[in-house]
Every structure is written in C-alpha cells, then in structure tokens.
Enzyme design. Structure first.
Site, PDB file in Angstrom:
ATOM      1  N   VAL A 139       0.961  -1.226  -0.032  1.00  0.00           N
ATOM      2  CA  VAL A 139      -0.130   0.006   0.101  1.00  0.00           C
ATOM      3  C   VAL A 139       0.820   1.149  -0.029  1.00  0.00           C
ATOM      4  O   VAL A 139       1.874   1.302   0.818  1.00  0.00           O
ATOM      5  CB  VAL A 139      -0.735   0.132   1.323  1.00  0.00           C
ATOM      6  CG1 VAL A 139      -1.877   1.374   1.294  1.00  0.00           C
ATOM      7  CG2 VAL A 139      -1.821  -1.292   1.308  1.00  0.00           C
ATOM      8  N   CYS A 140       0.459   2.303  -0.713  1.00  0.00           N
ATOM      9  CA  CYS A 140       1.216   3.454  -0.786  1.00  0.00           C
ATOM     10  C   CYS A 140       2.708   3.328  -0.871  1.00  0.00           C
ATOM     11  O   CYS A 140       3.174   2.447  -1.828  1.00  0.00           O
ATOM     12  CB  CYS A 140       1.026   4.053   0.657  1.00  0.00           C
ATOM     13  SG  CYS A 140       1.536   5.820   0.571  1.00  0.00           S
ATOM     14  N   THR A 141       3.681   3.780  -0.355  1.00  0.00           N
ATOM     15  CA  THR A 141       5.151   3.777  -0.563  1.00  0.00           C
ATOM     16  C   THR A 141       5.703   2.433  -0.194  1.00  0.00           C
ATOM     17  O   THR A 141       6.962   2.171  -0.431  1.00  0.00           O
ATOM     18  CB  THR A 141       5.829   4.860  -0.119  1.00  0.00           C
ATOM     19  OG1 THR A 141       5.711   4.940   1.434  1.00  0.00           O
ATOM     20  CG2 THR A 141       5.390   6.235  -0.495  1.00  0.00           C
TER      21      THR A 141
END
Length: 210
Positions: free
Chosen positions: A99-101
């Site tokens: 998720v995300c970075t």
C-alpha cells in the site's frame, strides 16, 4: 492462512490497519504484525503506537505478504534485514502486496522488476528506479503482486485480495461488514480532480508533519 503485515517506525497507520480490517475477517485467516524485533513502533506522526508480534525470522513463509507505506519507507528501502525478508517471503507467498510507498520496498527487494505498479502520487517517479512501470491506477494486479496507491486504496486492494482468496460474495460481505460505502464531501481524491491551490496545501501540510 498466515497473513504478514510489516510494521516499522514511520508507518502510515491506515496503510496497515485498513487492509487488516478486511483480511482479519477472512475465514481461517490469521494476521501477524512483523518487523525487525518485537515491540512498539510509532506511526508517521509519532502519535500512535502499533505492536510488532513477531520478528521477521519467525514468519518468513506467509501466504500473504503486505508492506504498508509511510515516511519510514525512506529508510526501509536501504534496510537489508527487511529486504532479505521480503525476498524470502515473496519466494513462497501466494500474494505479495503493498500500500502506498510500501511498493518502493517491494521494488528495492527486486519484486517489481518488469511489472506495472502503483504508489502514492508523490512517489510515483521513484518506481521506475526499481524497474517497474508506474501507473496511476488505484490497484494494480500483476501475477501474484498487487500494489495499491495512496493510503485509503489499501482497503480497495484488500477487498480485491479477499475475492481472490475466497469469492465475490465473501468480498462483498466483508465490504458490508465494515460498511465501506465511500461518499466523501469533496471529489478531491486524485491529482486529476484538484487545482493547484489544493496541491499546494497538501505540500504545506506534509512539511509540517515531516
């Protein structure tokens, strides 16, 4: 079914807890929070503490591997213990997700080479550094690798994963259980939907928290 969610100092809480709320409800699923050592880590703003249940070496063969994002990934992409664990877990996982970075950690471990992937809009350009093809899709599924964009998209990713692990009806049931029916007051959830003043405010807010 063992699900391993990595935790680290500087993690974004919803990146981990959003998918957790879905995945922990799957039949026969057990969610483990793993990291370099047992104990508390602090989230990206330092306000919230989350607990690591087990060190990496105690859970290196999960069926599902999830790497959340957050400012802490800036150091994690250079952390050999984390990258070695990701490589080992990915070798036998059923699905490897982020998720995300968190996708940058997957990239640094060599997982994203030649694959399409996504991340938070502010870090999109960094994916190319790891041999991935960046895409602005909210959830990207390539083989057994699933990456999600920024923060809230982890819930969408987890619902997709729930369907893959069970069936459509179960995924819908889990969505209903958490009453996930987004109706935000503003249609401002992507770069394409806002003007320069909103982006400038995002950057200002980010500076005050980092």
């Amino acid at each position: 079914m063992k699900i391993a969610v990595a935790l680290f100092d500087g993690v974004t809480a919803l990146d981990a807890i959003g998918p957790y709320e879905i995945l922990q409800r799957l039949p026969e699923a057990t969610v483990h929070f793993v990291g370099r050592s047992r104990g508390e880590v602090r989230t990206d703003n330092g306000f919230l503490g989350l607990m690591i249940d087990a060190p990496y070496q105690e859970l290196d063969d999960p069926e599902i591997l999830l790497i959340p994002g957050g400012i802490g990934t800036r150091e994690l992409v250079h952390d050999s213990a984390t990258l070695d664990w990701v490589r080992k877990a990915h070798a036998t996982s059923r699905y490897t997700t982020s998720v995300c970075t968190g996708s940058l950690v997957l990239g640094a471990a060599g997982v994203l080479e030649g694959l399409r992937a996504t991340t938070h809009f502010s870090a999109m350009a960094l994916l190319s550094k790891y041999g991935a093809t960046p895409t602005s899709q909210r959830v990207v599924h390539e083989g057994k690798v699933i990456t999600a964009a920024g923060v809230s998209s982890g819930i969408d990713m987890a619902l997709r994963l729930a369907e893959l692990l069970s069936d459509e009806t179960t995924a819908k049931a889990l969505q209903l259980m958490i009453e996930y029916d987004p109706q935000p007051p503003h249609d401002a959830g992507s770069l394409q939907k806002v003007d320069a003043s909103v982006l400038a405010r995002v950057q200002e807010l980010a500076r005050t928290k980092n």
